[in-house]
Design a protein around this motif. Structure first.
Motif, mmCIF file in Angstrom:
data_model
loop_
_atom_site.group_PDB
_atom_site.id
_atom_site.type_symbol
_atom_site.label_atom_id
_atom_site.label_comp_id
_atom_site.label_asym_id
_atom_site.label_seq_id
_atom_site.Cartn_x
_atom_site.Cartn_y
_atom_site.Cartn_z
ATOM 1 N N LEU A 31 -0.181 -10.500 6.516
ATOM 2 C CA LEU A 31 0.184 -9.271 6.823
ATOM 3 C C LEU A 31 0.969 -9.036 8.359
ATOM 4 O O LEU A 31 2.026 -8.345 8.352
ATOM 5 C CB LEU A 31 -0.870 -8.183 6.819
ATOM 6 C CG LEU A 31 -1.192 -8.177 5.405
ATOM 7 C CD1 LEU A 31 -2.529 -7.076 5.569
ATOM 8 C CD2 LEU A 31 -0.171 -7.444 4.448
ATOM 9 N N GLU A 32 0.570 -9.936 9.146
ATOM 10 C CA GLU A 32 1.055 -9.675 10.565
ATOM 11 C C GLU A 32 2.584 -10.540 10.534
ATOM 12 O O GLU A 32 3.544 -10.033 11.140
ATOM 13 C CB GLU A 32 0.324 -10.645 11.695
ATOM 14 C CG GLU A 32 -0.950 -9.855 12.275
ATOM 15 C CD GLU A 32 -1.807 -10.617 12.912
ATOM 16 O OE1 GLU A 32 -1.615 -11.885 13.089
ATOM 17 O OE2 GLU A 32 -2.609 -10.110 13.451
ATOM 18 N N LEU A 33 2.497 -11.542 9.741
ATOM 19 C CA LEU A 33 3.855 -12.228 9.538
ATOM 20 C C LEU A 33 4.973 -11.408 8.764
ATOM 21 O O LEU A 33 5.980 -11.334 9.022
ATOM 22 C CB LEU A 33 3.637 -13.427 8.663
ATOM 23 C CG LEU A 33 4.737 -14.552 8.711
ATOM 24 C CD1 LEU A 33 5.466 -14.665 9.707
ATOM 25 C CD2 LEU A 33 4.285 -15.865 7.678
ATOM 26 N N VAL A 34 4.255 -10.465 7.793
ATOM 27 C CA VAL A 34 5.186 -9.812 6.902
ATOM 28 C C VAL A 34 5.635 -8.646 7.935
ATOM 29 O O VAL A 34 7.042 -8.332 7.859
ATOM 30 C CB VAL A 34 4.544 -9.189 5.826
ATOM 31 C CG1 VAL A 34 5.182 -7.942 5.175
ATOM 32 C CG2 VAL A 34 4.156 -10.360 4.613
ATOM 33 N N SER A 35 4.857 -8.179 8.449
ATOM 34 C CA SER A 35 5.137 -7.039 9.510
ATOM 35 C C SER A 35 6.279 -7.909 10.625
ATOM 36 O O SER A 35 7.338 -6.853 11.088
ATOM 37 C CB SER A 35 4.177 -6.364 10.161
ATOM 38 O OG SER A 35 3.530 -7.185 11.054
ATOM 39 N N GLU A 36 6.025 -8.748 11.073
ATOM 40 C CA GLU A 36 7.060 -9.472 12.196
ATOM 41 C C GLU A 36 8.358 -9.616 11.636
ATOM 42 O O GLU A 36 9.492 -9.438 12.366
ATOM 43 C CB GLU A 36 6.265 -10.758 12.556
ATOM 44 C CG GLU A 36 6.881 -11.321 13.792
ATOM 45 C CD GLU A 36 6.413 -12.898 14.183
ATOM 46 O OE1 GLU A 36 7.259 -13.415 14.928
ATOM 47 O OE2 GLU A 36 5.241 -12.998 13.840
ATOM 48 N N LEU A 37 8.533 -10.087 10.310
ATOM 49 C CA LEU A 37 9.865 -10.236 9.626
ATOM 50 C C LEU A 37 10.382 -8.746 9.481
ATOM 51 O O LEU A 37 11.461 -8.805 8.877
ATOM 52 C CB LEU A 37 9.550 -11.131 8.502
ATOM 53 C CG LEU A 37 9.178 -12.587 8.942
ATOM 54 C CD1 LEU A 37 8.969 -13.421 7.647
ATOM 55 C CD2 LEU A 37 10.282 -13.221 9.851
ATOM 56 N N SER A 38 9.647 -7.759 9.460
ATOM 57 C CA SER A 38 9.902 -6.576 9.265
ATOM 58 C C SER A 38 10.451 -6.510 7.548
ATOM 59 O O SER A 38 11.284 -5.752 7.102
ATOM 60 C CB SER A 38 11.513 -6.083 9.620
ATOM 61 O OG SER A 38 11.195 -5.969 11.140
#
Length: 102
Positions: A31-38
């Motif tokens: 989830l952190e990776l998905v939010s970092e990639l917008s």
């Protein structure tokens, strides 16, 4: 040595103990990776690319004289791309179900 208590989170992996065993998951990391990639509002797709699409680099297009309708600007910062790619590789290597999905 120092006792730090029960293991909860290590290298992007959450750990939870129960009487049946240890549960390991990477929901928080993914989830952190998905939010970092917008990509929070991205819609899932069965096949994100068209079938039989040939991907080339801008240098190859310039060398061969072919033009592409898309704007192929070079990335201004290679480090961010390499960091995100490394995170995606780590996620797929630690999750065999993702690595071997079709």
């Amino acid at each position: 040595m120092k006792e730090l208590g029960e293991l909860k989170y290590f290298l992007g992996i959450d750990f939870a103990r129960s009487s049946q065993g240890i549960l390991m998951h990477q929901r928080k990391y993914a989830l952190e990776l998905v939010s970092e990639l917008s990509l929070d509002a991205a819609k899932p797709a069965a096949t994100p690319l068209e079938v039989n699409v040939k991907l080339t680099t801008q240098e190859y297009d310039e060398h061969t004289g072919t033009t592409n309708n898309l704007d192929d600007a070079l990335l201004p910062d290679n480090n961010s791309y390499q960091r995100i790619l490394g995170k995606l590789l780590y996620l797929t290597l630690t999750r065999p179900d993702i690595a071997f999905s079709v």
